[in-house]
Write an enzyme that holds these catalytic residues in place. Structure first.
Site: not given
Ligand code: ADP
Ligand code: MG
Ligand code: MG
Length: 897
Positions: A29, A98, A107, A109, A342, A458, A579, A785, A787-790, A853, A873
């Site tokens: 981020k 953030r 979701g 952190m 991203r 989510h 086999r 060859s 035989g990585t299991n054994d 294998c 191979y």
């Molecule tokens: P996540 O990684 O869970 O997406 P973010 O750090 O992106 O968490 O934050 C979630 C949301 O919070 C962002 O999509 C944005 O809408 C809001 N947010 C984060 N920082 C700011 C900011 N500086 N101003 C306004 N909204 C923010």
């Molecule tokens: Mg074997």
């Molecule tokens: Mg985000």
């Protein structure tokens, strides 16, 4: 920036100092916020606390003093740039804190918005915005997020209080709460905090900031984060960065709002922008699925200027990153702000289509397209789909959030999902909406179904990341977790334990178990032509390129002509493991019994003679299916008692007959044999080459069957290339004994038939002793060859059947294995043996052919290792062959880049 005040240790970086390639240091981020800042895009200013700071904190257990100083310095500069002080009662600067690790962990952190608000500055914010409601709404959000993520209070306490406030007001919408309601709610929230956290909400803005930063650091080791990293194989020691950023406000009325967007459709890969927008809201509302969002297209009608600006930026970002991007943005009273971008997560289908389209668009080249997709994604595209011809009853329709066809029993919570799946049931997790606590349940489910939330909810985001089938927002369903059932609008109830089928590609939900059929991609590999299927075209183009660049050959493990033929259609360049023991099963079992109970050599020879023609016919057919390509045939490997009845059962049977005065000689002799062959540790007993040495004629019979089959193929105008492989060799002397016999057999057959058979004799390397003496063994072997299991079992000293159930989960939990060594090769230990044996073998015999294998041959990570070691191979199950072809190419490209 004045260089003179730079501290020696640098833990903190201004957004303007970073760039997208600094993900290790700044997290994904932070690195991308820096990149956007430097591209001149409208990003609220801020700074990033590096992953180094997190690692130092986690190591010491306290915040390093230099960090506190650097934060003070950067905060000071941010305050100066914004013309406001953090939490100033008159006109406060507010910031968001953030989290952001190198790899996005949706979701996982924690993020806290509106830091800097307190009982005094809330009035300052109201005065600045001329909007009292907005100020109190922001404050109650801070209390809620801070309470849940920093003070670890169950978020339900807050949402219950919010619901109660709405109920008292007689409304269902957050937006109907007025200043007074929100002020009261703030009071309630503060009490909740005191009650559950045994402390007051900190009024000091800097303390708020410091606690939030620490909470982000700590969340790296939270249970959810650890679990997610393990499932995604993300290393444990990366740490997370923390971004501190000036707030912009999407909750300032209808000319404000927040949204998320993708530059292409992340589900299908189709071109064209795509996203969700929510008016008068802060960002977390969009993903939480609290209110129904509008589509990005609708934003055009609401605020054309912002919409045009956003589209312009999105196209610039896609060109700049040369990839599909996802974006988070906020509009504050008509002004557009970029809050995140991203390279976007996508479904396997979208990955292939986008990579292929981007080559056409001139954004990337062919090789890059191969690197943009993975074997794992290809494997998912090969999953079956629902059979369109089958009868099926549609009960609801939702959004096609993550593709696939999933059938399972309905469960309503994570614990039940885990419990049922542990006992071998396939389940579908059904929720109103999911939150990070559902992660464990999602991981063990075949699919996820929610009644609320869009494609960016989510459930959708996490399911896509895990490659789990997901249908979300099926709002005809009334999910009642308490009574463990969901009601279908228009009639009908589905209870926990009932079977349903969900189609993540269409969003359909069906009653009962719908039969599944082969995917188009599989049918394409099988040779079917598709006139107008963009996905098939994309896969074909990328696979074509992959075959052009890879160095490693790919063979298949196949024991019968059907599998061999299929493997060949899937692109196998031979058989790496045929086999022969499977050829002793079924109605041939009796012949094997004769062999085992035979009391003298003539009886043994007779039993072998009976097996010979059957084996020979097997080999004729397989060599025919693989005409022109090498076929590695392994002589019989497992302990012979595997072909005999169970000792206890047989003992009981004989004892009962005995008691009745009956004496079935066949059964009695059989029991004798079973007892004689009984072993305490069959894995380490009479098997592999040892059988060939102690049972006269056994290996000769097999060699004869192979070579006579080859002779027949030659006479029929075929082009057979059999390779005879001796299993479980530990010493060159074992190999020499059996090799001599085989060569004698070969001589006789060639003389008798008057043909020259092109065959090889080689060995498996599957015992540590073989690996350590590979230099000697190569004198007698034309190929190795692995035989990585054994080899894995023998190197670790555990047997797979015993240990996987008994203690592997503890070992994974304790981090002793990052992943099961049977799934992905243990490169440090077992891999070291593979490397040494390859080097020593080739030192003796430079033209020594090297392959592998066993299951690791189809595992992407292991394939990259085998490529690096220089094997010729890999061999894997027919179905994995395309996956291995692709990964072999990716390995070559990665190595050369
Ligand atoms: P996540 O990684 O869970 O997406 P973010 O750090 O992106 O968490 O934050 C979630 C949301 O919070 C962002 O999509 C944005 O809408 C809001 N947010 C984060 N920082 C700011 C900011 N500086 N101003 C306004 N909204 C923010
Ligand atoms: Mg074997
Ligand atoms: Mg985000």
């Amino acid at each position: 920036m004045s260089a003179s005040i730079r501290l020696v240790t640098t833990y903190v970086y201004d957004f303007a100092e970073g760039n997208k390639d600094l993900k290790d240091l700044l997290g994904g981020k932070g690195a991308n916020l820096a990149e956007m800042t430097n591209l001149g895009l409208p990003v609220p200013p801020g700074f990033t606390i590096s992953t180094e700071a997190c690692k130092a904190y986690l190591a010491q257990g306290t915040v390093p003093t230099e960090l506190a100083e650097e934060v003070t310095e950067h905060l000071g500069r941010l305050e100066q740039a914004m013309g406001r002080r953090l939490g100033d009662p008159e006109d406060p600067l507010l910031v968001s804190v953030r989290s952001g690790a190198k790899f996005s962990m949706p979701g996982m952190m924690e993020t806290v918005l509106n830091i800097g608000l307190n009982d005094a500055s809330v009035a300052g914010l109201a005065a600045r915005g001329g909007n009292e409601r907005f100020a109190w709404d922001s404050y109650r959000r801070l209390l809620q997020m801070f309470g849940a993520t920093v003070l670890h209070i169950d978020s339900e306490h807050f949402s219950d209080a919010l619901d109660a406030a709405k109920q008292a007001k007689g409304t269902a919408a957050d937006l109907d709460l007025d200043v007074e309601d929100l002020r009261a709610l703030v009071g309630t929230y503060k009490k909740i905090i005191v009650h559950h956290a045994a402390r007051e909400f900190p009024q000091d803005p800097r303390e708020q900031l410091d606690l939030a930063v620490k909470a982000v650091f700590d969340s790296w080791n939270g249970e959810r984060a650890v679990l997610y990293r393990r499932s995604e194989r993300i290393p444990e020691d990366l740490g997370t960065a923390v971004n501190v950023q000036a707030m912009v406000f999407g909750n300032q009325g209808v000319s404000s709002g927040s949204g998320v967007a993708f530059t292409r459709d992340p589900a299908s890969g189709e071109s064209g922008v795509y996203g969700d927008y929510l008016q008068n809201a802060q960002g977390e509302d969009v993903v939480a699925g609290i209110r129904n969002t509008m589509s990005l297209q609708e934003l055009e009608g609401v605020d054309k200027t912002s919409y045009d600006g956003l589209l312009h930026i999105m196209s610039a970002l896609e060109d700049h990153y040369a990839d599909m991007c996802d974006i988070e943005f906020t509009i504050e009273r008509g002004k557009l702000w970029m809050l995140q971008t991203r390279v976007g997560k996508r479904t396997p289908e979208a990955a292939f289509r986008i990579a292929h389209h981007m080559v056409d668009d001139g954004l990337i080249d062919d090789n890059e397209a191969v690197l943009r997709v993975t074997g794992g994604q290809l494997a998912q595209l090969m999953f079956p789909r629902f059979d369109e011809a089958a009868e099926r009853r549609l009960i609801a329709r939702g959004m096609n959030a993550s593709p696939g066809a999933a059938v399972g029993k309905v469960v309503f919570d994570s614990d039940t999902a885990v419990e049922w799946s542990d006992r071998g049931e396939e389940v579908i997790l059904v929720r109103k909406e999911t939150n990070p606590d559902d992660l464990r349940g999602m991981m063990v489910s075949r699919g996820v179904l929610t009644s609320r939330g869009g494609k960016t909810s989510h459930a959708a985001v996490v399911a896509r990341g895990m490659g789990r089938t997901c249908v979300c927002g099926a709002d005809d369903l009334d999910v009642d977790v308490k009574t463990r059932q969901f009601r279908i609008r228009g009639g009908g109830v589905v209870h926990e334990g009932d079977l349903i089928s969900i189609d993540g590609s269409t969003g359909e939900v069906f009653d009962g178990a719908v039969p599944v059929a082969d995917s188009h991609v599989v049918r394409y590999f099988e040779g079917e032509a598709f006139a107008d299927d963009d996905l098939v075209d994309s896969v074909a183009a990328i696979m074509g390129r992959a075959d052009g660049v890879r160095r490693l050959q790919v063979r298949a493990n196949a024991d019968n002509p059907e599998d061999a033929a299929r493997a060949r259609r899937f692109g196998a360049q031979g058989i790496g493991l045929c086999r022969t023991e499977h050829m002793f099963l079924g109605d041939r079992r009796e012949l094997v019994e004769h062999l085992i109970v035979a009391e003298d050599e003539p009886a043994q020879a007779k039993a072998l003679d009976a097996l010979l023609p059957l084996q020979r016919q097997d080999f004729v057919e397989i060599l025919e299916a693989m005409d022109g390509l090498p076929v590695t045939i392994r002589l019989i490997d497992p302990p012979l008692h595997e072909f005999l009845p169970d000792m206890t059962e047989l003992s009981v049977k004989v004892a009962i007959e005995d008691a009745h005065g009956k004496h079935d000689m066949r059964q009695i002799r059989l029991l004798d044999a079973v007892k004689r062959l009984h072993e305490m540790n069959p894995m380490l007993g009479l098997r592999g080459v040892r059988l060939g040495i102690v049972i006269p004629g056994l290996f000769e019979m097999q060699a004869r069957a192979i070579l006579e089959a080859a002779a027949r193929r030659l006479r029929a105008g075929g082009d057979p290339h059999p390779e005879i492989m001796i299993p479980l060799v530990a010493s060159i002397r074992e190999l020499n004994v059996v090799k001599e016999h085989i060569i004698e057999v070969a001589k006789k057959i060639q003389e008798r038939e008057g043909v020259e058979i092109p065959f090889k004799i080689g060995t498996m390397i599957e015992l540590p002793r073989a690996a350590m003496t590979a230099g000697q063994i190569a004198e007698a072997a034309e190929f190795f060859s692995f035989g990585t299991n054994d080899l894995t079992q023998m190197t670790w000293g555990f047997s797979r059947d015993d240990v996987e159930a008994s203690f592997f989960s503890e070992y994974l939990d304790a981090g002793i294995f990052p992943v099961s060594p049977f799934e992905s090769l243990d490169t440090e230990g077992v891999g070291a043996l593979v490397r040494k044996a390859s080097e020593d073998g080739r030192a003796t015999r430079p033209e020594l052919h090297l392959g592998v294998c066993g299951e690791h041959g189809g595992d992407p990570d292991s394939i990259h290792f085998f490529n690096a070691v220089g094997l010729d191979y890999v061999s894997c199950s027919p179905f994995r062959v395309p996956v291995a072809r692709l990964e072999a190419a990716r390995a070559t490209l990665e190595q050369s880049s």
